[in-house]
Each structure stands twice: as structure tokens, then as C-alpha cells.
Write a protein that holds these residues in place. Structure first.
Motif, PDB file in Angstrom:
ATOM      1  N   THR A 106      93.310  79.840  -8.919  1.00 41.50           N
ATOM      2  CA  THR A 106      92.867  79.558  -7.553  1.00 41.50           C
ATOM      3  C   THR A 106      91.363  79.751  -7.420  1.00 41.50           C
ATOM      4  OG1 THR A 106      95.005  80.177  -6.589  1.00 41.50           O
ATOM      5  CG2 THR A 106      93.083  80.284  -5.143  1.00 41.50           C
ATOM      6  N   ALA A 107      90.853  80.840  -8.002  1.00 44.77           N
ATOM      7  CA  ALA A 107      89.408  81.095  -7.945  1.00 44.77           C
ATOM      8  C   ALA A 107      88.635  80.018  -8.700  1.00 44.77           C
ATOM      9  CB  ALA A 107      89.111  82.475  -8.527  1.00 44.77           C
ATOM     10  N   ALA A 108      89.168  79.584  -9.860  1.00 44.87           N
ATOM     11  CA  ALA A 108      88.493  78.553 -10.649  1.00 44.87           C
ATOM     12  C   ALA A 108      88.457  77.214  -9.913  1.00 44.87           C
ATOM     13  CB  ALA A 108      89.185  78.395 -12.003  1.00 44.87           C
ATOM     14  N   LEU A 109      89.436  76.969  -9.056  1.00 45.54           N
ATOM     15  CA  LEU A 109      89.518  75.701  -8.323  1.00 45.54           C
ATOM     16  C   LEU A 109      88.794  75.747  -6.979  1.00 45.54           C
ATOM     17  CD1 LEU A 109      93.243  74.763  -8.956  1.00 45.54           C
ATOM     18  CD2 LEU A 109      91.281  73.362  -9.572  1.00 45.54           C
ATOM     19  N   LEU A 110      88.339  76.917  -6.573  1.00 43.90           N
ATOM     20  CA  LEU A 110      87.799  77.102  -5.222  1.00 43.90           C
ATOM     21  C   LEU A 110      86.720  76.079  -4.845  1.00 43.90           C
ATOM     22  CD1 LEU A 110      88.177  78.938  -2.766  1.00 43.90           C
ATOM     23  CD2 LEU A 110      86.387  80.430  -3.687  1.00 43.90           C
ATOM     24  N   PRO A 111      85.726  75.791  -5.705  1.00 41.91           N
ATOM     25  CA  PRO A 111      84.692  74.831  -5.288  1.00 41.91           C
ATOM     26  C   PRO A 111      85.197  73.394  -5.194  1.00 41.91           C
ATOM     27  CG  PRO A 111      83.946  76.217  -7.120  1.00 41.91           C
ATOM     28  CD  PRO A 111      85.418  76.382  -7.009  1.00 41.91           C
ATOM     29  N   PHE A 112      86.360  73.115  -5.771  1.00 44.33           N
ATOM     30  CA  PHE A 112      86.828  71.730  -5.863  1.00 44.33           C
ATOM     31  C   PHE A 112      87.904  71.375  -4.842  1.00 44.33           C
ATOM     32  CE2 PHE A 112      85.727  73.403 -10.102  1.00 44.33           C
ATOM     33  CZ  PHE A 112      84.617  72.601 -10.366  1.00 44.33           C
ATOM     34  N   VAL A 113      88.730  72.330  -4.472  1.00 45.94           N
ATOM     35  CA  VAL A 113      89.825  72.021  -3.547  1.00 45.94           C
ATOM     36  C   VAL A 113      89.496  72.422  -2.116  1.00 45.94           C
ATOM     37  CG1 VAL A 113      91.562  72.246  -5.357  1.00 45.94           C
ATOM     38  CG2 VAL A 113      91.013  74.234  -3.936  1.00 45.94           C
ATOM     39  N   ALA A 114      88.444  73.205  -1.916  1.00 47.27           N
ATOM     40  CA  ALA A 114      88.083  73.679  -0.578  1.00 47.27           C
ATOM     41  C   ALA A 114      86.613  73.393  -0.326  1.00 47.27           C
ATOM     42  CB  ALA A 114      88.364  75.179  -0.461  1.00 47.27           C
ATOM     43  N   ARG A 115      86.318  72.557   0.654  1.00 45.31           N
ATOM     44  CA  ARG A 115      84.946  72.086   0.861  1.00 45.31           C
ATOM     45  C   ARG A 115      84.301  72.622   2.134  1.00 45.31           C
ATOM     46  NH1 ARG A 115      86.335  65.817  -0.902  1.00 45.31           N
ATOM     47  NH2 ARG A 115      86.961  66.350  -3.054  1.00 45.31           N
ATOM     48  N   THR A 116      85.082  73.202   3.013  1.00 41.73           N
ATOM     49  CA  THR A 116      84.527  73.835   4.213  1.00 41.73           C
ATOM     50  C   THR A 116      84.834  75.323   4.152  1.00 41.73           C
ATOM     51  OG1 THR A 116      86.534  73.583   5.545  1.00 41.73           O
ATOM     52  CG2 THR A 116      84.995  71.722   5.509  1.00 41.73           C
ATOM     53  N   ASP A 117      84.175  76.071   5.024  1.00 41.11           N
ATOM     54  CA  ASP A 117      84.392  77.512   5.031  1.00 41.11           C
ATOM     55  C   ASP A 117      85.844  77.846   5.367  1.00 41.11           C
ATOM     56  OD1 ASP A 117      83.259  80.325   5.036  1.00 41.11           O
ATOM     57  OD2 ASP A 117      84.103  80.236   7.062  1.00 41.11           O
ATOM     58  N   THR A 118      86.411  77.140   6.323  1.00 43.70           N
ATOM     59  CA  THR A 118      87.806  77.405   6.696  1.00 43.70           C
ATOM     60  C   THR A 118      88.748  77.077   5.545  1.00 43.70           C
ATOM     61  OG1 THR A 118      87.379  76.966   9.044  1.00 43.70           O
ATOM     62  CG2 THR A 118      89.652  76.797   8.290  1.00 43.70           C
ATOM     63  N   GLU A 119      88.504  75.968   4.862  1.00 49.63           N
ATOM     64  CA  GLU A 119      89.350  75.596   3.722  1.00 49.63           C
ATOM     65  C   GLU A 119      89.263  76.642   2.617  1.00 49.63           C
ATOM     66  OE1 GLU A 119      88.088  71.710   2.609  1.00 49.63           O
ATOM     67  OE2 GLU A 119      89.204  70.700   4.212  1.00 49.63           O
ATOM     68  N   ARG A 120      88.068  77.158   2.380  1.00 51.63           N
ATOM     69  CA  ARG A 120      87.931  78.179   1.338  1.00 51.63           C
ATOM     70  C   ARG A 120      88.621  79.474   1.752  1.00 51.63           C
ATOM     71  NH1 ARG A 120      81.870  77.116  -1.290  1.00 51.63           N
ATOM     72  NH2 ARG A 120      82.329  74.955  -1.897  1.00 51.63           N
ATOM     73  N   ARG A 121      88.589  79.775   3.010  1.00 56.37           N
ATOM     74  CA  ARG A 121      89.311  80.974   3.480  1.00 56.37           C
ATOM     75  C   ARG A 121      90.817  80.776   3.328  1.00 56.37           C
ATOM     76  NH1 ARG A 121      87.817  83.303   9.095  1.00 56.37           N
ATOM     77  NH2 ARG A 121      88.920  85.068   8.173  1.00 56.37           N
ATOM     78  N   VAL A 122      91.296  79.572   3.559  1.00 49.30           N
ATOM     79  CA  VAL A 122      92.720  79.291   3.357  1.00 49.30           C
ATOM     80  C   VAL A 122      93.084  79.527   1.893  1.00 49.30           C
ATOM     81  CG1 VAL A 122      94.455  77.455   3.260  1.00 49.30           C
ATOM     82  CG2 VAL A 122      92.994  77.686   5.285  1.00 49.30           C
ATOM     83  N   ALA A 123      92.277  78.976   0.976  1.00 45.90           N
ATOM     84  CA  ALA A 123      92.563  79.143  -0.456  1.00 45.90           C
ATOM     85  C   ALA A 123      92.521  80.617  -0.853  1.00 45.90           C
ATOM     86  CB  ALA A 123      91.560  78.337  -1.281  1.00 45.90           C
ATOM     87  N   ILE A 124      91.509  81.326  -0.393  1.00 49.80           N
ATOM     88  CA  ILE A 124      91.363  82.740  -0.751  1.00 49.80           C
ATOM     89  C   ILE A 124      92.519  83.565  -0.206  1.00 49.80           C
ATOM     90  CG2 ILE A 124      89.960  84.798  -0.322  1.00 49.80           C
ATOM     91  CD1 ILE A 124      87.482  82.943  -0.486  1.00 49.80           C
TER      92      ILE A 124
END
Length: 375
Positions: free
Chosen positions: A32-50
Motif C-alpha cells: 500500500t505504501a509503495a503504491l501511494l503516489p500512484f493510486v492516490a492523487r489528492t490529499d483525501t485519496e491518500r488519507r483513504v489509502a493510508i
């Protein structure tokens, strides 16, 4: 079979179980951490992934601690040789792993894009570096590691960080990375929502193709590497002294166990089959996630089956190679530890099951935007 021989085999199997447990449970955190820059492009999306891994990553890390602890107690010579020889590589892993809790805890403390971007890439490094280095370490086991012992059982080695980065080991590092990224994409497809889920769904296909190609190339490459073989017989219940045997290099030797026991091909079937099934079942995320777990299981089991009975072969002094039969703790130590495992491992499994049961369900944007406790 003697009691000591049985205990050694049990602890070899338990070492594999703990490594697989780490790759399966903590693997999707790293992926999930390795994919973070690629699957989440906004701050909210990155918070969802995290936040898909935020509540569980610390519990998943238990498998890493259990694995290191079991090596220390059950295979002390392996612990000494590997952690000393791979010191700089292990330091690199630990340094990036330290970034993970810092990233989880600090990222959302300040609403500043630069601050959050820094921790996003810290989490990215904490995912990609350990996944790659662990694969590189496995690759070096097949190549053999330059170490030995004197007559007082003091280890000497000529291992350097650059010597570990040979072509086959780097290929194994890419196999490991693609495996972990695939597992992470499966997790996000199962646990995330919105665009994060959609991009993870697409990433599963690309990661699956990368894994299948790289894993196959590694197998072809492995056929060109001379394996290790014990000459004559070795006492399976003998003393833990690796200098009491003779070891030779054998062409295509790493395929000897599979040739002798074709049933071991089931491990390959698990790795390839789990990968293909997970992709085909992407519209059913729960089943896809279960199939995805077969990929690290099959991959690690394949490596372990090929290496057996070797734990850490020596390229410079083959007779000093560490094996299941001459690198363990005493029979009493193994027996006491096994009793502890029988008592405590079910507790870990039950606790883990309860946690995942309580935290079931997808993570939505509204969950992180309207919460004061979300990462």
C-alpha cells in the motif's frame, strides 16, 4: 527419527510460517505504501489509502518481530551470520521502516501540502525499500554468501553492500517488490473506495504481469547457478557445528529437491495460480485478497523447498554453510520454545482475527474527512 531431528524440522517449518506470515500480513502494508503516489492523487485519496492500513499495521508488524526472535533463539548461528553479514542492508531496512510509524503519526498533524508530501514519500520509501531488500537477501542465499568460521567458531566474512547487489539478487529484489505491490493492490481493491479502489484494481493487472514475468525469469536464471549439496551423510541429530560436513557445488543443484519430490511443484502452482485467480476475481475483492495471499505463500515456500536443508550457504567456504542439521539451538531450547509457540501463536491468531473482524468494511472519503482520529 530422533527427537532432536524432529524439533529441527519443526523449527525450520515454523521459520517458514513466520516469514510467510510477515509477507502476507505486513506485505500489504508495504505494498500500500509503495503504491501511494500512484493510486492516490489528492490529499483525501491518500488519507483513504493510508487509513486502510493505519489501524492494523502495528499488529501486522508482530510477524516481523516474531521472525527475528525465532531466528535469534532457534538458529543462533544463522542470526549471527546473517545480521552481521547483511548489516548495512538490514540497517537500510530498519531506517526506512522507522519512517513508517513517523509517517503514519505525523503526516496529518499539519495541514501543509509540503509537509504531507514529504511524509507521503517517506511512507513510499518505507514500503519499496524493505520489499526490495528482503528479495535481494533471498537471492544472495542462492548465490552463496562469502563467510566462514575459524576453529573457535568465530565468523569471518567479506560481505559488502555492493557485493549483495549482484544481478540475480537484484532480480529477486524485483520479484519481491512486484509480489508485495500486487498484494498491496489487492488489499486496496478490497479495503479502499472511490478512485483509490479503481486505480488499485487496475494496478493489480500490471503488478501480476510483472510478477509472473520476473518470477519466471528468476527460475530460468536459477537454473544457471550452481547449487550446494552435502557430500555423504550428515547426522540429523548431531552437534550444531557446521564445520563437521563436506559441501560441494552442483550444476542445477537448486532443482534437486523438486526433481526428487515433484509434489513440491504445488508451491509454484500456489504462486502462479494465486496471482492469476486474484486478477480474475478482482470484481470480488474478498476472494481476490485471499488468492493474493497465496502469492507470497507460494513464492517463499518455493524458495525454502529449493534451499532445504541449507539455511545460508557459503560461497567462499562451502563446508561452513549453515544447514537445518547443524545451525540450531540445543534440543532443550527448541522444545521449550516450541511449547511457548503452541501457547502463544493461537493467541496472536485469535487477536488478529478479532481485530480484522471489528475493523471490517471499506474506508470512504467521508470516514477520514469527518474523523478526528483518522490518519
Amino acid at each position: 527419527m530422533s527427537e532432536y531431528e524432529i524439533l529441527r524440522l519443526i523449527w525450520w517449518a515454523l521459520l517458514g510460517v513466520l516469514l510467510i506470515g510477515f509477507a502476507v500480513m505486513d506485505g500489504f502494508d508495504l505494498g500500500t505504501a509503495a503504491l501511494l503516489p500512484f493510486v492516490a492523487r489528492t490529499d483525501t485519496e491518500r488519507r483513504v489509502a493510508i487509513n486502510t492500513v493505519g489501524p492494523v499495521w502495528e499488529g501486522n508488524q508482530v510477524w516481523f518481530i516474531l521472525g527475528g526472535g525465532s531466528i535469534f533463539a532457534a538458529w543462533p548461528m544463522l542470526y549471527a551470520a546473517s545480521f552481521s553479514g547483511f548489516y548495512l542492508a538490514m540497517f537500510l531496512v530498519l531506517a526506512t521502516l522507522i519512517l513508517r510509524p513517523a509517517g503514519f503519526k505525523f503526516r496529518s498533524k499539519i495541514e501543509n501540502p509540503t509537509w504531507r508530501t514529504f511524509w507521503d514519500y517517506a511512507l513510499f520509501a518505507g514500503g519499496i525499500v524493505p520489499a526490495t531488500v528482503f528479495g535481494v537477501a533471498f537471492g544472495n542465499l542462492f548465490e552463496g554468501v562469502p563467510f566462514g568460521f575459524d576453529n573457535m567458531m568465530r565468523m569471518h566474512t567479506s560481505i559488502t553492500l555492493l557485493s549483495l547487489l549482484n544481478p540475480f539478487a537484484l532480480l529477486c529484489g524485483l520479484v519481491s517488490l512486484s509480489m508485495i505491490v500486487f498484494h498491496g493492490a489487492s488489499w486496496l481493491n478490497y479495503k479502499a473506495s472511490g478512485m483509490v479502489k479503481q486505480r488499485a484494481n487496475a494496478a493489480m493487472l500490471y503488478a501480476a504481469i510483472a510478477f509472473i514475468v520476473l518470477f519466471t525469469l528468476a527460475g530460468v536464471f536459477l537454473g544457471q547457478i550452481d547449487g550446494f549439496s552435502i557430500v555423504g551423510t550428515i547426522a540429523h541429530d548431531g552437534p550444531s557445528n557446521p564445520l563437521l560436513k563436506t559441501v560441494t557445488r552442483v550444476p542445477h543443484g537448486w532443482f534437486a529437491n523438486v526433481t526428487a519430490h515433484p509434489a513440491l511443484l504445488l508451491t509454484l502452482i500456489a504462486a502462479y495460480g494465486g496471482c492469476v485467480l486474484a486478477v480474475l476475481l478482482r470484481r470480488f475483492p474478498g476472494y481476490a485478497m485471499l488468492c493474493s495471499a497465496l502469492v507470497p505463500l507460494g513464492t517463499i515456500a518455493t524458495a525454502g523447498a529449493a534451499l532445504f536443508p541449507f539455511l545460508m550457504p557459503s560461497s567462499s567456504e562451502p563446508d561452513a554453510s549453515l544447514t537445518v542439521w547443524d545451525a540450531s539451538s540445543s534440543s532443550l531450547t527448541l522444545a521449550i520454545m516450541l511449547g511457548c509457540v503452541v501457547l502463544m501463536l493461537p493467541v496472536v491468531l485469535i487477536y488478529t482475527t478479532i481485530v480484522y473482524r471489528v475493523l471490517r468494511g471499506p474506508v470512504n472519503a467521508s470516514d477520514v474527512e469527518n474523523s478526528h482520529t483518522a490518519y
